[in-house]
Write an enzyme that holds these catalytic residues in place. Sequence first.
Site, short mmCIF file in Angstrom:
data_model
loop_
_atom_site.label_atom_id
_atom_site.label_comp_id
_atom_site.label_asym_id
_atom_site.label_seq_id
_atom_site.Cartn_x
_atom_site.Cartn_y
_atom_site.Cartn_z
CE1 TYR A 203 11.34 31.76 2.83
CE2 TYR A 203 11.92 29.26 2.79
CZ TYR A 203 11.26 30.42 2.29
OH TYR A 203 10.95 30.80 0.47
CE LYS B 51 -0.09 -0.60 5.01
NZ LYS B 51 -0.87 0.50 6.07
C1 LIG Z 1 -3.34 -4.73 8.69
C2 LIG Z 1 -2.77 -4.09 8.62
N1 LIG Z 1 -1.73 -5.29 8.35
C3 LIG Z 1 -0.45 -5.43 7.62
C4 LIG Z 1 0.38 -4.11 8.33
C5 LIG Z 1 1.32 -4.26 7.31
O1 LIG Z 1 2.51 -3.49 8.96
P1 LIG Z 1 3.85 -3.54 8.82
O2 LIG Z 1 4.33 -2.43 7.58
O3 LIG Z 1 4.33 -3.08 10.45
O4 LIG Z 1 4.57 -4.39 8.74
C6 LIG Z 1 -0.27 -3.03 8.10
C7 LIG Z 1 0.25 -1.71 7.45
O5 LIG Z 1 -0.40 -0.47 8.26
C8 LIG Z 1 -1.65 -2.73 7.82
O6 LIG Z 1 -2.78 -2.30 7.94
#
Ligand SMILES: Cc1ncc(COP(=O)(O)O)c(C=O)c1O
Length: 378
Positions: free
Chosen positions: A265, A36
Amino acid sequence: MALRALARVNLAAIERNVSRLRAGLADGAGLCAVVKADGYGHGAVPAARAALAGGARSLAVATALEAAELRDAGITASVLIMGALSDEELLVALDARAEVVAWSDRFVDALVSACDRTSAMERVRVHVKLDTGMGRLGTRVFDEAIRVAERVMGAGPGLELVGAMTHFASADEDPEFTALQLSRFEPFVAALRDRRPEIVAHAANSAATLRFAASHLDLVRCGIAVYGCDPMNDDPLLHGLEPALELMSYVAALKAAAPGESAGYGRRWVARTETWLATVPVGYADGIRRGLTNNCEVLIGGRRFPLVGTVSMDNITVEVGAPDAVRCGDVVTIIGTDGAERVTAEELAGRIGTISYEITCGVSSRVPRAYHRDGEPA
Ligand SMILES: Cc1ncc(COP(=O)(O)O)c(C=O)c1O
């Protein structure tokens, strides 16, 4: 260094990270690579391909459009959308043949009606989420989760119950709470297995994958570790993980600063002695967080130099001390390795009280990504 700013992404590192994570899994468990947020800033499609090449069994994203992006790129592996979906997004999700997460009757109703409206022919694979302590998505009510699962099973040929999931709130820092969450999840898994023995149970994120073998179950969902960052925000090398992303720029200008002269700045840095400044043309619009003002070091020619003055939108300034310490055109490493020196996303995160996730996700779309495999163009 031909570009103003460049994120170099080593796909071979992603592949090896996945292999290493898999090697540490409990017997029979698979790895779902979480890609993601554009693969945590690394590029979703190349990251997904590298993770699959490293042996990931499936992929996970947060949104319907992220799933569609993977499909549009020709990726055929299973894609789980972990996030909430509006009715409109559900149609995009089904068109992308993505797996979805349910935890309410309302969503099952929406799924049934979306199945009627979509042209997608395959059955929709559904995971049911129990909230065991994250307090975010999923239902906290055991009986509701069971009811939702039963409704999915009884909804006809369009839906298929394939998974039981939960998410840990503090696997990176609180083993006791993680164990408690797991103990709440296990009876749910058992109850669903009674109804459908082949369901896939999954709970672990990267931290749990590295720290709690008991949480591996059938599948782990790893994000940050796939990219070679340490979910505990320490040193990834401690876990045999290789950071896949480097962020570089170059020395665009050099100038002397006399005592009393300032940089940036707000004049938040003022020279105390005769010194030299390098201007590096990256800024907060590229993902160099403003909190790093007077608060981090960059690498030039294998040496560390302090970032001085306020981080601007498009530039930072670095104190290099002497006119011959660096040259115009020299490569500047903001995240990555230069000679014996290394700046990790964890180091930058630690300086501003955040996590490596926010650092890599923050490398903006303005920064071109260059993909390679251990230095060879990918
Ligand atoms: C539902 C869920 N599972 C797994 C993960 C993966 O987490 P990580 O990046 O800590 O492995 C996430 C990431 O936020 C998540 O929202």
